[in-house]
Structure formats: structure tokens, C-alpha cells
Write a protein that holds these residues in place. Structure first.
Motif, PDB file in Angstrom:
ATOM      1  N   SER A   1       0.810  -1.225   0.000  1.00  0.00           N
ATOM      2  CA  SER A   1       0.000   0.000   0.000  1.00  0.00           C
ATOM      3  C   SER A   1       0.838   1.266   0.000  1.00  0.00           C
ATOM      4  CB  SER A   1      -0.931   0.013   1.216  1.00  0.00           C
ATOM      5  OG  SER A   1      -1.904  -0.992   1.119  1.00  0.00           O
TER       6      SER A   1
ATOM      7  N   GLY B   1       0.478   3.791  -2.730  1.00  0.00           N
ATOM      8  CA  GLY B   1      -0.661   4.685  -2.790  1.00  0.00           C
ATOM      9  C   GLY B   1      -1.783   4.247  -3.701  1.00  0.00           C
ATOM     10  N   ASP B   2      -1.685   3.057  -4.295  1.00  0.00           N
ATOM     11  CA  ASP B   2      -2.712   2.600  -5.236  1.00  0.00           C
ATOM     12  C   ASP B   2      -3.378   1.341  -4.693  1.00  0.00           C
ATOM     13  OD1 ASP B   2      -4.183   2.413  -7.705  1.00  0.00           O
ATOM     14  OD2 ASP B   2      -2.838   0.788  -8.260  1.00  0.00           O
ATOM     15  N   GLY B   3      -4.683   1.418  -4.426  1.00  0.00           N
ATOM     16  CA  GLY B   3      -5.397   0.293  -3.852  1.00  0.00           C
ATOM     17  C   GLY B   3      -5.483  -0.909  -4.763  1.00  0.00           C
TER      18      GLY B   3
ATOM     19  N   THR C   1      -2.334  -2.973  -4.620  1.00  0.00           N
ATOM     20  CA  THR C   1      -2.265  -3.702  -3.353  1.00  0.00           C
ATOM     21  C   THR C   1      -3.114  -4.960  -3.399  1.00  0.00           C
ATOM     22  OG1 THR C   1      -1.904  -1.646  -2.133  1.00  0.00           O
ATOM     23  CG2 THR C   1      -2.741  -3.530  -0.883  1.00  0.00           C
TER      24      THR C   1
ATOM     25  N   ASN D   1      -5.118  -1.301   3.726  1.00  0.00           N
ATOM     26  CA  ASN D   1      -4.913  -0.347   2.643  1.00  0.00           C
ATOM     27  C   ASN D   1      -5.537   1.008   2.963  1.00  0.00           C
ATOM     28  OD1 ASN D   1      -6.321   0.665  -0.247  1.00  0.00           O
ATOM     29  ND2 ASN D   1      -4.140   0.218  -0.320  1.00  0.00           N
ATOM     30  N   GLY D   2      -6.669   0.994   3.672  1.00  0.00           N
ATOM     31  CA  GLY D   2      -7.320   2.256   4.031  1.00  0.00           C
ATOM     32  C   GLY D   2      -6.453   3.134   4.908  1.00  0.00           C
TER      33      GLY D   2
ATOM     34  N   ASN E   1      -3.799   4.561   2.733  1.00  0.00           N
ATOM     35  CA  ASN E   1      -4.345   5.401   1.672  1.00  0.00           C
ATOM     36  C   ASN E   1      -4.258   6.883   2.017  1.00  0.00           C
ATOM     37  OD1 ASN E   1      -5.749   5.625  -0.893  1.00  0.00           O
ATOM     38  ND2 ASN E   1      -7.560   6.247   0.265  1.00  0.00           N
ATOM     39  N   THR E   2      -3.974   7.184   3.284  1.00  0.00           N
ATOM     40  CA  THR E   2      -3.859   8.578   3.715  1.00  0.00           C
ATOM     41  C   THR E   2      -2.491   9.186   3.395  1.00  0.00           C
ATOM     42  OG1 THR E   2      -3.169   7.794   5.896  1.00  0.00           O
ATOM     43  CG2 THR E   2      -5.511   8.258   5.588  1.00  0.00           C
TER      44      THR E   2
ATOM     45  N   GLY F   1      -1.495   9.301  -1.858  1.00  0.00           N
ATOM     46  CA  GLY F   1      -2.596   8.364  -1.988  1.00  0.00           C
ATOM     47  C   GLY F   1      -3.895   8.993  -2.446  1.00  0.00           C
TER      48      GLY F   1
ATOM     49  N   GLN G   1     -11.105   7.041   6.088  1.00  0.00           N
ATOM     50  CA  GLN G   1     -10.579   6.378   4.896  1.00  0.00           C
ATOM     51  C   GLN G   1     -10.547   4.852   4.999  1.00  0.00           C
ATOM     52  OE1 GLN G   1      -9.848   7.688   1.783  1.00  0.00           O
ATOM     53  NE2 GLN G   1     -10.997   9.319   2.792  1.00  0.00           N
TER      54      GLN G   1
ATOM     55  N   MET H   1     -12.479   2.658   1.879  1.00  0.00           N
ATOM     56  CA  MET H   1     -11.881   1.709   0.935  1.00  0.00           C
ATOM     57  C   MET H   1     -12.783   0.521   0.628  1.00  0.00           C
ATOM     58  SD  MET H   1      -9.280   2.987  -0.329  1.00  0.00           S
ATOM     59  CE  MET H   1      -8.955   1.559  -1.353  1.00  0.00           C
TER      60      MET H   1
END
Length: 493
Positions: A109, A112-114, A117, A147-148, A151-152, A156, A442, A446
């Protein structure tokens, strides 16, 4: 009228997909279309949908070529060393498998791309979950929530949006939140451990001594090395004539899940050896024809360069993945037939995810175009008592859970957060606190039906969206509240 219609549309959508009366793609299209007609704006439905499609088209293109790029990288073996390391850590213990899921998802993660991941995590660990007969929904729950948290990161998306909406520096928002986010990530590992222990108890794994005596253990599995039988060692005969399964070069036995006291093969599906022979290797096949070991360092350099350019925003993300996918295909597979085969191999994921993105465009287009989202936000903000004004940052954090779940990040950060910041400023609350608090939701976001990456996750894992939501929402929401509480405790919110 519009707020009621908006809340009703969301409630109807959730009810239909949670009860499995309608597929997510159908619900995302039909429910908002019908709502748009009922509120008297049917004549503008086409414009709203096209506006939504235009806004999400770059996302669809990014996901399409990201799936091709990372699919090729998985095919050629770029991530095999990471996968082998995680599998060695996991062994055949469900607790270690779930903790390994959280670790792998958290590490990947960082880009920065879900969607990246989820592709790597599911490709690496799904065969292990299936072989041990663990619930795959545990994989999707842990991966999405981990991942959430990551993601911050400033690259991200959410942090950059909050900074742009309130004209702040992304570093000033993110850096003070690092301790709170670290607590949130620790909580992810904590509940992952709990889920792993629960899976371990459910499966009743046996130790080597118990395999040899044929006695089923009533105790949780022990994680000493003797629970595994190394590849090439003698395989003990099991009651009922079933062999042990192979776990990444090791063999392990489990009790028969039918409750007849026999020991069953740890494998399942295509990997089950019905003739009594040992099951085949799990995970990524180390002998697959698509491996390109001589190009390992080229592929590693290409991926690092791609992620660096992505973080630096040198080009739009869809363009970067388009170029990267074209290079990866052309270098690793020189013949046109091979390139077509690789694209076809990942076509199901591409079609499913792209379809979900454009279906979500109908939902977001109607929600935004009709003005429902603004009216819903105004109703929620107007319901906040003036006495709670000095606590607007905490209120923003709490509201970020439902609002980012039912709205796109763009809608929340550019439409709602400025209003919340303005309301907070009237009570002396700094915009920077509002921005930090807005990141709290966040982890739940996700798993929103409006996040395209979640369809990559559930599509690859072959998990129903409703099952994923039932498992994930409570843990993701708790993680959000942990992050918010830690932020308040550390004085950053």
C-alpha cells in the motif's frame, strides 16, 4: 424532497445488495436512474450520467492498464520473492496467514494505489486461504482495512484533496497524523490476529504427533516447526486413506470438516489430489511458463521508475500505467501471440472492474447532478447543535465515516469539508484540524461501493460484495474511530 430522496436511494441500494436481491452493477445503475425520474429530473438523466462517466473515465483507464501492468509483473515473477517470504512466515498456521495478509497489504500500500495492493495480495495469498479452507472474506477484510490506513499517504489521494480544498500544505496535514495512523495500523494487526485465532480454532489444525496417532486435537494449533512435514519426507498414512496437503513445499494435515473423525487433505478444488497423491504447490507456480528470471532486474527497475513518477505526479496516472503496460508487454513477451494471451488472461478482471466503475458513474452522477449530495450534507450539518461547534474537528472525523462511504472522495473533500471548516472557524476551530480529522474515515471508505479498487479485491478473491461488507464494516469503522481517538489523544485533532 432531495435529501429524503438521497437517503432513500442509498438505503435502497444497500438493502438490495446486502440481501443479494440485485447485483451491485445493476443496483448502481437502476436505483439512481429511478430516483432521478421520481424527483422530476428524468430529462437530465443522460447529462448526469455522462458527467459521471467523464469524471470516472480516467479512473477506469488507470485500473484497466494497472491490472495489465501488475498482472504481467505477477506473471513474470517480479513479486515471487516477496510472496515466498510471506508464505515462509505464514507456514500452515491460519494466525500467521492473516497476519501475513495485513503485512503484505500494508507494505504494498506504500505505493498509494489500492488496486495494485489488492492484485498482489490476493494473487499471493488466495491459494493458501483456499488450501487451508480459510474464509476468503477474512483476506478481503484485512487487506481493505490495511490499505485504508495507508491510503492517507500524501500521494494516496485524500490528503492531497483535503490540502487543495482548504488551501493547506499536505505535509502539515499528514505528518502530525503519523502517530495516530500508526496506532490505527497496529489495531489492524490486532484484529487480524483475532480473526486468525478464530480461523485457527474453527479449522482445528493438528500437530505432527497427532497426525501420526490419528487423534484429533481439541486444542488450538501449535506453531512449532514439527507441525509441518518437509517436502520429500515420508508422508504418514491418515485415517480414511487421505494424504496430507502441500503448503509451499511443506505438507500439513487437517481434520475432516465433515466431522467423521478422519483427516482430510488440506487442499481443495483443483488442487485436491483425489488419487491420494500429494497436492500440487500452492501460491504462484514456480515453474510457470510466463516467468522471466533474466528480466527480473529490468522489471524491478521499471516498476520502481513507474511508482516514482506516480508519486511525483510527472504525468497523469492513467498515462503512466498505459505507457508502463505497453513497455512491460513488449519487453517480456516479444511475440504478438504471447502479448494477446497475457491480455486475455486478465480480461475478466478488466471487464468486471471497468463495468463497475462506469456503473458507479451513474450513481455518483445522479447524486451530484441532482443536487442531492449538497442537500444531504446541509441537513446533516444543520442538525449539529451550536453547543458542539468547538468540537467541530471531532464531529468532522465522525461524519467522515458515513459521508466518505456514500460519496466519492472528490465530493466529500471539495463539497463537504469546506462547509465543515467554515462552520468550525466560527467557533475557533482551525481548518488544519478539520483537514486532519477528515482523514479518519478512509479505512471504511476503501470498502465503499463507489471505490473501483474494491471490485478488483472482491473480483480476484471471488467474494460477494455483500459478504465483504458484512465482515469488513465493523472492523473498518472501529479502525476509523481508533485513528480519530488517537489523533485527539495526541493533540493533532
Amino acid at each position: 424532497m432531495l435529501p429524503v430522496a438521497g437517503f432513500t436511494m442509498i438505503a435502497a441500494f444497500l438493502a438490495l445488495i446486502m440481501t443479494k436481491k440485485m447485483s451491485p452493477i445493476a443496483a448502481l445503475i437502476l436505483i439512481p436512474a429511478l430516483t432521478c425520474v421520481l424527483v422530476g429530473q428524468g430529462a437530465s438523466l443522460g447529462d448526469y450520467v455522462l458527467d459521471g462517466v467523464r469524471s470516472l473515465a480516467p479512473t477506469a483507464a488507470m485500473l484497466m492498464f494497472a491490472i495489465i501492468y501488475f498482472g504481467v509483473m505477477i506473471d513474470v515473477g517480479l513479486f515471487d520473492p516477496i510472496v515466498r517470504g510471506i508464505l515462509r512466515f505464514c507456514r500452515a498456521d491460519p494466525l500467521r496467514v492473516v497476519l501475513g495478509t495485513a503485512l503484505l497489504a500494508a507494505v504494498v500500500s506504500l505505493d498509494g494505489d489500492g488496486s495494485t495492493t489488492f492484485m498482489i495480495t490476493v494473487s499471493a495469498l488466495l491459494p493458501l486461504y483456499q488450501r487451508l479452507k480459510m474464509r476468503v472474506v477474512v483476506l478481503t477484510c484485512v487487506a481493505a482495512t490495511a490499505n485504508g490506513v495507508l491510503n492517507t499517504l500524501p500521494w494516496g489521494g485524500p490528503t492531497a484533496r483535503a490540502a487543495s480544498a482548504l488551501h493547506l500544505d499536505a505535509g502539515d496535514i499528514f505528518v502530525p497524523m503519523v502517530p495516530a495512523l500508526a496506532v490505527g495500523l497496529a489495531f489492524v494487526f490486532l484484529f487480524a490476529g483475532y480473526l486468525g485465532l478464530r480461523e485457527r480454532r474453527r479449522l482445528h489444525l493438528l500437530t505432527l504427533d497427532e497426525i501420526q496417532t490419528g487423534v484429533e486435537s481439541k486444542l488450538p494449533v501449535r506453531t512449532e516447526p514439527q507441525m509441518l512435514i518437509k517436502e520429500g519426507a515420508a508422508v504418514p498414512a491418515l485415517a480414511g486413506g487421505n494424504p496430507v496437503g502441500v503448503i509451499g513445499g511443506d505438507r500439513v494435515a487437517r481434520p475432516d470438516t465433515h466431522g467423521n473423525g478422519n483427516l482430510a487433505n488440506a487442499g481443495g478444488g483443483a488442487g485436491h489430489a483425489a488419487d491420494g497423491n500429494a497436492a500440487e504447490h500452492i501460491g504462484l507456480d514456480p515453474n510457470r511458463a510466463t516467468l522471466r528470471p533474466r528480466l527480473f532486474w529490468f522489471n524491478a527497475a521499471l516498476t520502481i521508475a513507474l511508482l516514482t513518477l506516480l508519486i511525483l505526479e510527472a504525468l497523469p496516472i492513467p498515462v503512466l500505467f498505459m505507457i508502463g503496460a505497453a513497455i512491460a508487454l513488449s519487453v517480456n513477451f516479444l511475440r504478438m501471440e504471447e502479448q494477446k494471451e497475457r491480455i486475455a488472461a486478465h480480461a475478466d478482471n478488466i471487464v468486471n472492474v471497468s463495468g463497475m466503475v462506469f456503473a458507479a458513474a451513474v450513481f455518483t452522477g445522479v447524486l451530484t447532478g441532482t443536487g442531492m449530495v449538497e442537500e444531504m450534507a446541509r441537513v446533516i450539518i444543520d442538525a449539529i447543535p451550536d453547543a458542539l461547534g468547538p468540537h467541530m474537528a471531532i464531529i468532522t472525523g465522525v461524519l467522515s465515516l458515513p459521508l466518505t462511504y456514500f460519496m466519492s472522495n472528490d465530493g466529500f473533500y471539495f463539497g463537504i469539508v469546506p462547509v465543515l471548516a467554515e462552520a468550525g472557524a466560527a467557533h475557533g476551530v482551525e481548518p488544519i484540524e478539520i483537514a486532519r480529522a477528515s482523514l479518519s474515515g478512509q479505512m471504511l471508505h476503501m470498502s465503499s461501493p463507489l471505490v473501483p479498487a474494491v471490485y478488483v479485491l472482491i473480483g480476484l478473491a471471488k467474494v460477494e460484495f455483500s459478504d465483504h461488507i458484512r465482515m469488513t464494516v465493523k472492523w473498518a469503522a472501529l479502525t476509523c474511530l481508533v485513528v480519530l481517538g488517537a489523533g485527539v489523544l495526541f493533540g493533532t485533532i
